[in-house]
Motif scaffolding. Sequence first.
Motif: not given
Length: 226
Positions: A158, A160, A193, A213
Motif C-alpha cells: 500500500d 498513500t 491511495d 483513491g
Amino acid sequence: MSDAAQPTAAEVRAAAEAVKTALDRHLAAVERRTGEDDQAVYEAFNELAAAAEVYDELLYDRYDEVTPFEIPGAEDSLPPYAGPEEPNALSVLIRRDYAVAEPQRLMAQAQRVEAAEDEGTGVEVSATVHGALGILFGEFEPDEIASRHKEFGLEEADSTLWVLAADDPADPGEWLETPFDQPDPGSVICRFDVSSVFDDLDDDADDDDLVDGLEEEELEPLDADR
C-alpha cells in the motif's frame, strides 16, 4: 480458495464480535461528542469501518456470503475540511510500504553500491538485509526506488499521499524530532491511495462508482511509474 486457506468458523464469529464491540464504541463516542469534528467520533468511525471490512471478508471466504454494509473509501473517512481557506503553506506526507520479496537480489544490489564506493572499511554492511536497505536508501532517492523496486528485490504494498494545508510554514527544525505525529485530518486538502484492495472492485463497474483513491491514482504525478 482451498479449504486449508479458509478462515475457521471461530474466526468469523470473532470478527462478528469485533464489529459489535466497535458499534458500541462508535455509539458511545457519538453520544459524548463535543462538536461536528470530534476526534473520538472520527477514530471510532474508522475502527468500525475496519472491523466491518474484516468481518465482510471472512464471511465471504468462509460462507460465500456478504453483508449489506458499504465500506467507505479513503476520501469518505476524512472529516470535512476545516483548514485555512487561503493556506500560506502545505505539507505533503508520503508513505510507501514494500515487502522484501528477494533478499538475495536486495543484498546483491547493495554490494554493487558498496563496491563502487570502496571505502576500505573491510566491513560488508551489505551482507545483511538491514544493512543492504540502509545502503540502498542512502544511495537512491525514494522516487527512484519506487520506480526500480523490482530491481532491488522489493514488492510494492500500500501507499498513500496526503496534502495538508497550513496557515504558515513551520519554523526550521520545528517538527524534525517528531515528523510523523498524527496529522490533523481536518487540514487534509486531498489524498491519493494505492492498494491491492482496489483490485477486488468489479471490473465492469462504471467509472463513477470507483473509489476516489483509485481514480486519483492515475493523476498523481509522483507515482506515475505504478
